[in-house]
Design an enzyme around this catalytic site. Structure first.
Site, mmCIF file in Angstrom:
data_model
loop_
_atom_site.group_PDB
_atom_site.id
_atom_site.type_symbol
_atom_site.label_atom_id
_atom_site.label_comp_id
_atom_site.label_asym_id
_atom_site.label_seq_id
_atom_site.Cartn_x
_atom_site.Cartn_y
_atom_site.Cartn_z
ATOM 1 N N LEU A 285 0.678 -0.890 0.027
ATOM 2 C CA LEU A 285 0.483 -0.089 -0.097
ATOM 3 C C LEU A 285 0.908 1.821 0.407
ATOM 4 O O LEU A 285 0.200 2.363 -0.390
ATOM 5 C CB LEU A 285 -0.875 -0.034 1.137
ATOM 6 C CG LEU A 285 -0.029 -0.255 2.466
ATOM 7 C CD1 LEU A 285 -1.406 1.138 3.619
ATOM 8 C CD2 LEU A 285 -0.026 -0.965 2.661
ATOM 9 N N TYR A 286 2.376 1.369 0.251
ATOM 10 C CA TYR A 286 3.034 2.457 0.083
ATOM 11 C C TYR A 286 3.143 2.973 -1.590
ATOM 12 O O TYR A 286 4.493 1.802 -1.613
ATOM 13 C CB TYR A 286 4.327 1.959 0.808
ATOM 14 C CG TYR A 286 3.909 1.921 2.280
ATOM 15 C CD1 TYR A 286 3.373 2.259 3.134
ATOM 16 C CD2 TYR A 286 5.134 1.107 3.030
ATOM 17 C CE1 TYR A 286 3.173 2.009 4.768
ATOM 18 C CE2 TYR A 286 5.111 1.214 4.222
ATOM 19 C CZ TYR A 286 4.002 1.357 5.110
ATOM 20 O OH TYR A 286 3.792 1.368 6.705
ATOM 21 N N GLY A 287 2.150 3.216 -1.714
ATOM 22 C CA GLY A 287 2.892 4.077 -3.405
ATOM 23 C C GLY A 287 1.345 3.579 -4.158
ATOM 24 O O GLY A 287 0.602 2.899 -3.534
#
Length: 330
Positions: free
Chosen positions: A51-53
């Site tokens: 989910l980081y991006g």
């Protein structure tokens, strides 16, 4: 020294969120240099996220690029990845289908360049029994596709339930001088009881404890913190009191406030009934990474001073905005 999935990872890890999850992320060159610096300074545990991006560019893509360039580093790093969301949204999906999709996607993007040592759902799905979620992840451990299972932002009750299904290798929760909730809500206690190390994210209070932010206007416009409760103008000055106290102690110790903040976490790790705690500060420059990995040693007098500071200070504002707080497992 902290051990995760049978491997020693040192006392400080590295959080990758800032390398890909922001409006204006660092360049690929800067990000690769930051990752190399983290490992050079002894950070063997790396924490990233699907989910980081975006689906096209997140931690997994950057990691693929790094281990393509430095294949010899793959065995040196213990990698933990968060997932378990519906792609392109912040909707939690802890169903068996959702977990399988997420892990399969992570493995696909890594493309064999690096093993997946730990996987954790970013939040507990309140519509799915946690036992079902853990069972799905455990299938990958048993198949040899995953090293172990971690948990993120979980309550003490959920940790106990999950641990009855499968061994839990780590629990990732927020911990810093201005986020001490886990020391009081039973999370740290149950982790100690079950011998589960804690991964402490945001040990610098999302940058607040570095002393670099002196006013609300100092918060970058593209920072999420600009919209979060603890940084708002009506509570900012109150919360800044904690930073000023930490700065005063840092001045006496001849170090930076960040080094005090991380040093405090290390000083309580494995002590007084607490489990081992591994802080994972995130930074995007080699200079900041070097600073974060040289925490100050705190003596009993220093710790007593910090205890008094914490006793006299009450942080104002929730850790997250209302919509995000609703996803926190309590």
């Amino acid at each position: 020294m902290v051990q995760l999935v049978g491997k020693e990872v040192g006392n400080i890890g590295y959080g990758l969120m800032g390398l890909t999850w922001r409006k204006n992320p660092p360049s690929q060159d800067q990000s690769l240099k930051a990752l190399k610096a983290a490992l050079t300074h002894g950070c063997r545990f790396w924490n990233g996220g699907e989910l980081y991006g975006t689906a096209e560019r997140n931690s997994l893509h950057l990691l693929n690029e790094y281990f393509t360039k430095y294949p010899e580093d793959a065995e040196k790093v213990v990698l933990s990845i968060k997932g378990g969301l519906v792609p392109g949204t912040f909707r939690v999906d802890g169903s068996k289908e959702g977990v399988r999709r997420s892990i399969d996607e992570c493995l696909s993007v890594l493309d064999g360049k690096k093993t997946l040592d730990l996987f954790e759902c970013a939040r507990v799905d309140k519509n799915v029994p946690i036992e079902e979620t853990i069972e799905a992840i455990a299938e990958y451990v048993k198949a040899g596709k995953l090293g172990g299972i971690s948990l993120s932002e979980v309550s003490a009750k959920s940790i106990r339930r999950a641990a009855k299904v499968h061994k839990i290798a780590a629990v990732e929760v927020e911990l810093s001088l201005w986020s001490t909730e886990i020391l009081e809500n039973g999370v740290a206690q149950v982790c100690a009881e079950l011998d589960i190390p804690i991964i402490a994210y945001s040990p610098l209070g999302r940058g607040f404890l570095t002393g670099q932010i002196k006013s609300y206007d100092d918060i970058p416009d593209d920072s999420e913190s600009k919209h979060w409760p603890r940084f708002q103008p009506d509570v900012f000055d109150n919360n800044l009191k904690l930073v000023k106290e930490v700065e005063e102690l840092a001045s006496k110790k001849g170090c930076t406030p960040a080094q005090i903040a991380i040093g405090w976490i290390l000083s309580i790790s494995g002590k007084n009934g607490l489990p081992k705690i591994l802080p994972i500060p995130g930074a995007t420059t080699e200079e900041r990474i070097a600073e974060n990995t040289k925490p100050v040693s705190l003596n009993e007098e220093d710790l007593a001073t910090i205890d008094k500071i914490l006793e006299s200070f009450t942080v104002q504002g929730d850790r997250y905005p209302p919509h995000a707080m609703a996803l926190v497992d309590e």
